[in-house]
Design an enzyme around this catalytic site. Structure first.
Site, mmCIF file in Angstrom:
data_model
loop_
_atom_site.group_PDB
_atom_site.id
_atom_site.type_symbol
_atom_site.label_atom_id
_atom_site.label_comp_id
_atom_site.label_asym_id
_atom_site.label_seq_id
_atom_site.Cartn_x
_atom_site.Cartn_y
_atom_site.Cartn_z
ATOM 1 N N ASP A 23 35.748 33.394 19.381
ATOM 2 C CA ASP A 23 35.108 32.551 18.374
ATOM 3 C C ASP A 23 35.970 31.337 18.045
ATOM 4 O O ASP A 23 37.167 31.291 18.361
ATOM 5 C CB ASP A 23 34.885 33.396 17.110
ATOM 6 C CG ASP A 23 33.648 32.965 16.333
ATOM 7 O OD1 ASP A 23 33.199 31.822 16.520
ATOM 8 O OD2 ASP A 23 33.154 33.778 15.536
ATOM 9 N N ASP A 70 24.305 31.338 14.923
ATOM 10 C CA ASP A 70 24.458 32.332 13.859
ATOM 11 C C ASP A 70 23.125 32.598 13.174
ATOM 12 O O ASP A 70 23.016 33.494 12.344
ATOM 13 C CB ASP A 70 25.473 31.843 12.816
ATOM 14 C CG ASP A 70 26.903 32.104 13.273
ATOM 15 O OD1 ASP A 70 27.086 32.875 14.229
ATOM 16 O OD2 ASP A 70 27.836 31.537 12.667
HETATM 17 C C1 GLA Z 1 31.261 33.341 13.321
HETATM 18 C C2 GLA Z 1 30.364 33.963 14.360
HETATM 19 C C3 GLA Z 1 29.707 35.209 13.790
HETATM 20 C C4 GLA Z 1 30.789 36.167 13.347
HETATM 21 C C5 GLA Z 1 31.705 35.503 12.350
HETATM 22 C C6 GLA Z 1 32.890 36.390 12.014
HETATM 23 O O1 GLA Z 1 30.522 32.808 12.285
HETATM 24 O O2 GLA Z 1 29.430 33.046 14.828
HETATM 25 O O3 GLA Z 1 28.859 35.798 14.746
HETATM 26 O O4 GLA Z 1 31.500 36.604 14.467
HETATM 27 O O5 GLA Z 1 32.201 34.275 12.842
HETATM 28 O O6 GLA Z 1 33.726 35.816 11.106
#
Ligand code: GLA
Length: 634
Positions: free
Chosen positions: A452, A522
């Protein structure tokens, strides 16, 4: 033969398209053709010799140069801009030589040199005949003994057939709402799309498709292209007053400078472009096949149905909560259990922990092994979330190395989501991260990593860079990222990696050389997802598109509908399974079993977008197996 030399130039042929250029009498390397393949080499046009038009438009301005440098009376957007040590800011490129290298993917290298300075440019072309794509990149080298400052070095300028009536298709968006498909007439002047954020960005993507306005999904001419780069990029689509349309792609020259010292070479990222008469759908399918056949590290490996705990437990993970979820997931037929954020040292919310990549001793007193063993005993693989490029001020790593973050010493360090960016341009940072992630992978049977990156850059400073220009950060950072990821991949070839940057903030063909999948957004609400997935599918094949069934808008949307939307890609589940009723769990088991049966068609077949969610109440997507024997219609 897919590349052949003519008296004055070269023709690059793919399965059904061709691309040609040559030297005109003035010695300029001029583009001559891009379109459907013609029967004979003589059919391709000769380079034009313009005489210019009045005192205001010199010959160079009217010649569609293959790789124009800023020089003379050419005022189009050039690919190259440089300043020599004596202050001269004019690059006059002359043809030197060319060579063709035969093979499965034949290559052509065209060597150019400045007329006065010891400065050389090589244009590289690679033909992906089966995919109807031409790949291009450039190398620039300093053969003298004084530095040269590069202010722009793009990968390619793609010239369209003469005309000023094109429509531009591209994608725009933002966090939670990526990849919306836009189609608009391309007017006179320059349209710029770019990223200044250090990543590809949620906002635009380095991809274009051009047509004459009548093309649809199934038929019509499309000229399309991409840039394979995961950092700052720029796309310049220019229509001149002389009916010349061209699209350039490359490293963003915004806040860019690169001192090329004696003996040094800079290589640009590659750009790929293609031509088809099979509409936007045909263009997408060529890119899909190209990505699956030549880019993805695990190629056509089928992706497992995964469960991800993020939306269920957020940071509140421990052995007990994860085991409870894993047990239900396994019964539903899930094959890979992924623990998301919250598992590492000191990580209870987003204010602390990033940088300290070892299991939190409170949540996992016996380490990760008991959980992983339990997950494996349930018949599932185990995966983990990491965010290697980031650090919280409240972490052991930051306390030890506060100088490792990107910053300007006289400016406050803006934190976004309470975090700062580790300077991946630095070798010591790269080595530290390689070492820590490597330890995790050596110590545990982990087969999936979600990588990420949850913020964009600010204060892009790099003290003690050891280079002449700290603005090299933009490029060196991405090269560092590729090195870290590449090293880890090499050491752990069994791991499937996913590129996530708060959803689809880093989705590009550069990162897909390292990551097999992309976390698209997301936003997991299934109706919103239709438009996001439509945009994503323009470039990327379904196997790279991870899509979860979650509880978002579950009151209004049936479980079946939520599954159907996610089954259009690589299926995952992200709902809070403890809260799912028994009937929902068994319905989920049904869809998962069905998905396993049809996933080769979805993940590896040909995708047809039948109805767009943009202009129909119902959208429809179809996938066909390569042998046309089987199909799936959503
Ligand atoms: C990002 C990702 C999510 C999750 C969060 C965790 O927003 O896109 O899917 O993994 O971080 O903090």
């Amino acid at each position: 033969m897919t590349i052949f030399a003519l008296e004055q130039g070269w023709v690059l042929e793919t399965k059904s398209a061709a691309y040609s250029f040559g030297l005109n009498k003035a010695g300029l390397l001029a583009h001559t053709y891009w379109g459907k393949k013609l029967p004979y080499p003589e059919d391709y046009p000769q380079p034009i010799d313009s005489e210019g038009w009045a005192s205001f438009n010199g010959a160079a301005h009217l010649t569609p140069e293959e790789y124009p440098a800023y020089a003379g009376t050419s005022y189009i957007d050039p690919c190259l801009k440089a300043t020599f040590a004596d202050g001269v800011r004019d690059v006059v490129l002359r043809f030197e030589s060319a060579e063709i290298r035969e093979g499965n993917t034949p290559e052509l290298a065209v060597h150019l040199a400045d007329a006065y300075y010891p400065f050389k440019v090589t244009l590289h072309y690679r033909v992906h005949a089966a995919h109807d794509l031409i790949e291009r990149w450039a190398t620039v080298s300093n053969h003298g003994d004084t530095p040269i400052t590069l202010e722009r070095v793009w990968s390619a300028q793609w010239h369209l057939p003469s005309g000023d009536d094109y429509h531009l298709t591209h994608v725009t968006g933002r966090w939670l709402d990526e990849m919306h498909l836009r189609r608009e007439p391309l007017g006179h002047g320059i349209k710029i799309l770019e990223s200044r954020r250090l990543t590809t960005s949620h906002h635009h993507n380095p991809w274009f498709a051009l047509d004459h306005g009548q093309t649809n999904e199934d038929t019509g001419e499309v000229w399309f292209g991409i840039l394979a780069w995961s950092g700052n990029w720029k796309l310049s689509a220019e229509v001149t007053d002389f009916q010349s349309t061209r699209v350039s792609l490359g490293l963003n020259d915004w806040d860019f400078a690169w001192t090329l010292n004696p003996g040094e070479t800079l290589t640009t990222p590659p750009s790929c472009a293609g031509y088809t008469q099979d509409g936007f759908g045909g263009a997408s399918r060529l890119l899909h096949d190209y990505i699956r056949d030549t880019i993805l590290p695990h190629g056509k490996t089928l992706h497992k149905v995964l469960y991800n705990s993020w939306e269920a437990t957020l940071f509140d993970v421990d052995e007990h909560s994860q085991t409870e979820l894993a047990e239900i997931a396994a019964k539903m037929g899930v094959e890979l259990f992924v623990m998301d954020d919250g598992w590492f040292h000191g990580r209870n919310d987003d204010t602390s922990g990033l940088g300290d990549w070892w299991p939190d001793a409170v949540k996992f007193p016996h380490g990760l092994s008991p959980l992983i063993e339990r997950v494996n005993a349930l018949g599932m693989d185990f995966g983990l979330w990491v965010e290697p490029e980031m650090v919280n001020a409240n972490s052991d790593l930051y306390r030890a190395h506060s100088d490792w973050v990107i910053h300007f010493p006289t400016r406050a360090r803006i934190e976004a989501r309470n975090q700062m960016i580790l300077n991946f341009a630095r070798l010591d940072v790269q080595d530290y991260i390689i070492d820590h992630i490597d330890r995790l992978l050596v110590a545990h049977p982990i087969t999936f990593i979600k990588w990420d990156m949850n913020r964009n850059v600010s204060e892009p400073g790099w003290q003690d860079s050891g280079t002449d220009d700290a603005r090299q950060l933009w490029v060196r950072y991405v090269e560092g990222l590729y090195r870290v990821w590449g090293t880890l991949r090499e050491r752990h070839p069994q791991v499937i990696w996913q590129s996530c940057s708060g959803g689809g903030g880093r989705a590009d063909l550069g990162i897909l050389r390292y990551a097999d999948q992309i976390w698209v957004s997301d936003n997991t609400e299934a109706t919103a997802r239709l438009a996001i997935q439509e945009g994503f599918s323009q470039l990327f094949p379904a196997n790279t598109m991870e899509a979860w069934v979650t509880d978002a808008n579950a009151e209004a949307l049936s479980l079946a509908f939520r599954f159907h939307v996610s089954m259009c890609g690589s299926l995952g589940i992200g709902g809070h399974l403890l809260k799912w009723r028994e009937e929902e769990r068994s319905e989920a088991a049904y869809w998962i079993a069905l998905y396993k049966e049809i996933r080769p068609i979805i993940q590896l077949g040909d995708q047809y977008r039948l109805r767009s969610p943009q202009n129909h109440a119902f959208s429809a997507v179809q996938y066909m197996s390569k042998d046309r024997g089987e199909g799936v219609l959503f």
